[in-house]
Design a protein around this motif. Structure first.
Motif, PDB file in Angstrom:
ATOM      1  N   ALA A  40       0.831  -1.212   0.000  1.00 57.76           N
ATOM      2  CA  ALA A  40       0.000   0.000   0.000  1.00 57.76           C
ATOM      3  C   ALA A  40       0.866   1.264   0.000  1.00 57.76           C
ATOM      4  O   ALA A  40       0.625   2.223  -0.771  1.00 57.76           O
ATOM      5  CB  ALA A  40      -0.934  -0.013   1.207  1.00 57.76           C
ATOM      6  N   GLU A  41       1.898   1.307   0.849  1.00 51.83           N
ATOM      7  CA  GLU A  41       2.765   2.482   0.909  1.00 51.83           C
ATOM      8  C   GLU A  41       3.583   2.629  -0.369  1.00 51.83           C
ATOM      9  O   GLU A  41       3.821   3.748  -0.859  1.00 51.83           O
ATOM     10  CB  GLU A  41       3.683   2.382   2.118  1.00 51.83           C
ATOM     11  N   ALA A  42       4.021   1.485  -0.934  1.00 53.10           N
ATOM     12  CA  ALA A  42       4.795   1.560  -2.181  1.00 53.10           C
ATOM     13  C   ALA A  42       3.937   2.118  -3.312  1.00 53.10           C
ATOM     14  O   ALA A  42       4.400   2.964  -4.109  1.00 53.10           O
ATOM     15  CB  ALA A  42       5.330   0.176  -2.544  1.00 53.10           C
ATOM     16  N   VAL A  43       2.685   1.672  -3.401  1.00 51.95           N
ATOM     17  CA  VAL A  43       1.785   2.193  -4.435  1.00 51.95           C
ATOM     18  C   VAL A  43       1.551   3.689  -4.234  1.00 51.95           C
ATOM     19  O   VAL A  43       1.536   4.491  -5.191  1.00 51.95           O
ATOM     20  CB  VAL A  43       0.459   1.405  -4.419  1.00 51.95           C
ATOM     21  N   THR A  44       1.371   4.102  -2.976  1.00 53.21           N
ATOM     22  CA  THR A  44       1.167   5.530  -2.687  1.00 53.21           C
ATOM     23  C   THR A  44       2.358   6.358  -3.163  1.00 53.21           C
ATOM     24  O   THR A  44       2.206   7.427  -3.790  1.00 53.21           O
ATOM     25  CB  THR A  44       0.940   5.731  -1.179  1.00 53.21           C
ATOM     26  N   GLN A  45       3.570   5.900  -2.859  1.00 50.16           N
ATOM     27  CA  GLN A  45       4.776   6.626  -3.252  1.00 50.16           C
ATOM     28  C   GLN A  45       4.944   6.637  -4.764  1.00 50.16           C
ATOM     29  O   GLN A  45       5.329   7.666  -5.356  1.00 50.16           O
ATOM     30  CB  GLN A  45       6.004   6.007  -2.574  1.00 50.16           C
ATOM     31  N   PHE A  46       4.644   5.509  -5.416  1.00 51.04           N
ATOM     32  CA  PHE A  46       4.776   5.462  -6.878  1.00 51.04           C
ATOM     33  C   PHE A  46       3.774   6.422  -7.538  1.00 51.04           C
ATOM     34  O   PHE A  46       4.106   7.118  -8.510  1.00 51.04           O
ATOM     35  CB  PHE A  46       4.552   4.043  -7.394  1.00 51.04           C
ATOM     36  N   LEU A  47       2.539   6.459  -7.021  1.00 47.28           N
ATOM     37  CA  LEU A  47       1.540   7.370  -7.587  1.00 47.28           C
ATOM     38  C   LEU A  47       1.915   8.842  -7.371  1.00 47.28           C
ATOM     39  O   LEU A  47       1.571   9.704  -8.187  1.00 47.28           O
ATOM     40  CB  LEU A  47       0.161   7.089  -6.959  1.00 47.28           C
ATOM     41  N   ALA A 268      -8.215   5.318   0.562  1.00 45.61           N
ATOM     42  CA  ALA A 268      -7.346   5.511  -0.599  1.00 45.61           C
ATOM     43  C   ALA A 268      -7.263   4.232  -1.430  1.00 45.61           C
ATOM     44  O   ALA A 268      -7.276   3.125  -0.879  1.00 45.61           O
ATOM     45  CB  ALA A 268      -5.957   5.929  -0.147  1.00 45.61           C
ATOM     46  N   PRO A 269      -7.147   4.358  -2.750  1.00 46.66           N
ATOM     47  CA  PRO A 269      -7.010   3.165  -3.594  1.00 46.66           C
ATOM     48  C   PRO A 269      -5.803   2.309  -3.227  1.00 46.66           C
ATOM     49  O   PRO A 269      -5.860   1.081  -3.309  1.00 46.66           O
ATOM     50  CB  PRO A 269      -6.882   3.749  -4.998  1.00 46.66           C
TER      51      PRO A 269
END
Length: 595
Positions: A40-47, A268-269
């Motif tokens: 979840a945190e990795a996706v947030t940072q990538f987005l 959040a997505p």
């Protein structure tokens, strides 16, 4: 249950090892608890365009995976400290049981102890280790995953927890019936193998006694029983598979269906993606592992451990002297060889017309009974019922007060001996043929050469013995006449220890003089003689005659039946016409000589 107490006692003795196993299992579950958050945190940072930060979160997940691998290694070490002592205890139990049984001279030696010690004990150890490891993995993985969901997306719990709990509960309820059906399937396979081995090893006896149909029916029943058990286990397995699928996929479907509403609520997505990672990865994998590992491992564990415990139990304590005396008195009073038929009915097939109906007769020890009747009336079927080769469709056939099923065909040489019309002679020496029933049941009581000569002289085999060159001459069954084969079979039965001899037209290929000599030998032998008569002379020589006429049976001596039984009168008249007066004269002379 002995197996449950054995496992519980083993666990209670090692609380420290169990605590360490739990601790390292928790470390092993770190990838599960970290997976959803890290993704979840990795996706947030990538987005957000922060690629380095996203990779850092994935690197943190990799470190958790390394820690989990180390935890798995330590868990296996602690697991070995728990299960290896159990294997040692099982080996001690097996050895103690084998020694105790070997010390009991009344029982055969325990020849399966080595297999239990080297193979079955290893199966228990491996299955026990697998069940413990799977159970620990599921508890800590599922717990860690649910903890991650609570902290990441708590609103997903109503969509995840109920299906998972329902699936686990159903799997728990299915465990016992599944194990029972698997056990029945395993036992069925063993029964088939045992039945096949016995049939092959006893093929000579089966053929000699005409028991092919009985053995085939018994083997077919065992195959059908095992097939039913396998189908039942497959049905339970199908239900288990559906339960696993529902527990693993239903939470994921529910969360995906609820994702739009959760996003409108401010979730959040990236966090929904993390929740999906928890469900589809850690939670679903833990459920599959639990279902497959515990179910299969538990079946292997319980079935094998029960076999070990049952086979290794010490033999029961010997009876007291008073009970031994009482038992010997009962045995002495019930082992005389008395046959009783009570309202016996028999027919070939469930819907076939009975060929024997409402037959009741007592055959006392030492009796000499001839069974007569027209062809096809059921004389040979009655002989099969008396010998235990056939089972009545109604009524009872009792031997010493017990149903003949208590004395199966395997014990035929000890209690009864049946000589069918077509005598069986196998390739071997003459002595091996005539001593076959004697060596099979009383190996220590081997007759001397003089006793063999006396038996051959009594039955009428002496001429064949001389012609072949003695008792140790090799016999070629194909080179013998039907009458010579019957003489060998008759001498074999004469030398057997069975107190009841049943001759089912066993002298039909002998001339009247040879038949009279053979029947006289059996009449003077200890025990009971039952003859399915081929000639009127057999009825004249008997103490009693049983006439089968299809509607009713009538018993009596020759004179009384001539006066009261029309069927017997017709049979005597038929035999007199077809055989002449010589048979009647020989029969009367035999009776007079016996008097």
């Amino acid at each position: 249950m002995l197996t449950r107490s054995l496992l519980t006692r083993s666990l209670r003795r090692r609380p420290r090892d169990i605590a360490w196993l739990a601790a390292w299992s928790l470390v092993q579950a770190l990838p599960a608890v970290a997976s959803g958050w890290a993704i979840a945190e990795a996706v947030t940072q990538f987005l957000a365009g922060r690629t380095a930060d996203g990779l850092s979160w994935l690197g943190l997940l990799a470190l958790a995976a390394l820690a989990g691998a180390y935890g798995a290694r330590q868990s296996f070490i602690r697991l070995g400290a728990i299960v290896e002592p159990l294997r040692d205890e099982l080996v001690e139990l097996i050895v103690a049981g084998a020694l105790a049984r070997s010390a009991d001279i009344t029982k055969p030696p325990d020849t399966h102890a080595v297999a239990r010690m080297t193979h079955q004990a290893e199966i228990v150890r491996d299955a026990y280790a697998g069940v413990l490891m799977v159970a620990c993995t599921f508890v800590f993985t599922a717990g860690s995953t649910l903890a991650g969901l609570v902290t990441l997306v708590p609103v997903t719990l109503p969509y995840v927890v109920p299906p998972i709990l329902a699936s686990v509960l159903i799997l728990r309820l299915l465990l016992r019936p599944f194990a029972a059906r698997q056990r029945m399937s395993v036992i069925g396979e063993e029964a088939i193998a045992d039945s096949a081995a016995k049939a092959v090893s006893g093929l000579r006896d089966v053929t000699a006694c005409g028991g092919e149909n009985s053995v085939t029916a018994d083997f077919g029943a065992r195959v059908e029983q095992q097939a039913r058990a396998a189908r039942s286990a497959a049905r339970i397995g199908s239900v288990r598979s559906l339960c696993i699928a529902a527990g693993g996929w239903l939470p994921l479907v529910l969360v995906l269906a609820a994702a739009p509403s959760m996003m409108r609520g401010g979730v959040a997505p990236a966090r929904i993606i993390g929740a999906i990672a928890y469900i589809s990865g850690s939670l679903r994998g833990a459920l599959n592992t639990l279902a497959q590992g515990v179910s299969a491992g538990m079946v292997r564990l319980t079935v094998t451990l029960e076999r070990i415990v049952e086979a290794s139990l010490p033999p029961p304590a010997p009876p007291s002297p008073a009970s031994m005396v009482a038992a010997s008195m009962v045995a002495a009073s019930t082992a005389a060889g008395e046959l009783r038929l009570r309202d016996v009915e028999f027919g070939y097939g469930r819907h076939a017309e009975p060929i024997i109906r409402d037959l009741s007769i007592d055959i006392a020890p030492g009796d000499h009974l001839a069974i007569v009747g027209p062809s096809g009336i059921g004389k040979s079927s009655l002989a099969g019922l008396l010998a235990g080769m056939l089972q009545p469709t109604a009524g009872q056939v009792l031997l010493d007060g017990l149903s003949v099923t208590r004395y199966p065909p395997a014990s035929l040489p000890d209690r009864r001996v049946l000589i069918p019309q077509e005598a069986y002679v196998f390739a071997g020496t003459l002595a091996e043929n005539i001593l076959y029933l004697r060596t099979a049941s009383a190996a220590a009581d081997r007759p001397s050469a003089a006793e063999l000569d006396a038996a051959a002289e009594a039955v009428g085999l002496s001429g064949l013995v001389s012609r072949l060159g003695g008792h140790h001459a090799v016999v070629n069954p194909a080179a013998l006449s039907a009458g010579e084969r019957q003489l060998i079979a008759l001498t074999r039965a004469y030398l057997s220890p069975a107190p009841i001899a049943i001759l089912d037209e066993a002298t039909c290929h002998l001339d009247p003089v040879a038949e009279g000599q053979a029947e006289a030998a059996f009449a003077s032998r200890h025990g009971t003689l039952i003859v399915v008569a081929h000639r009127i002379t057999s009825a004249l020589r008997a103490q009693r005659v049983l006439v089968l006429d299809g509607n009713r049976a009538q018993a009596g001596d020759h004179a009384s039946l001539l006066a009261t039984s029309a069927m017997y009168q017709d049979l005597v008249g038929y035999w007199s016409v077809t055989s002449g007066s010589a048979d009647l004269r020989l029969g009367r002379e035999g009776v007079a000589a016996g008097d």
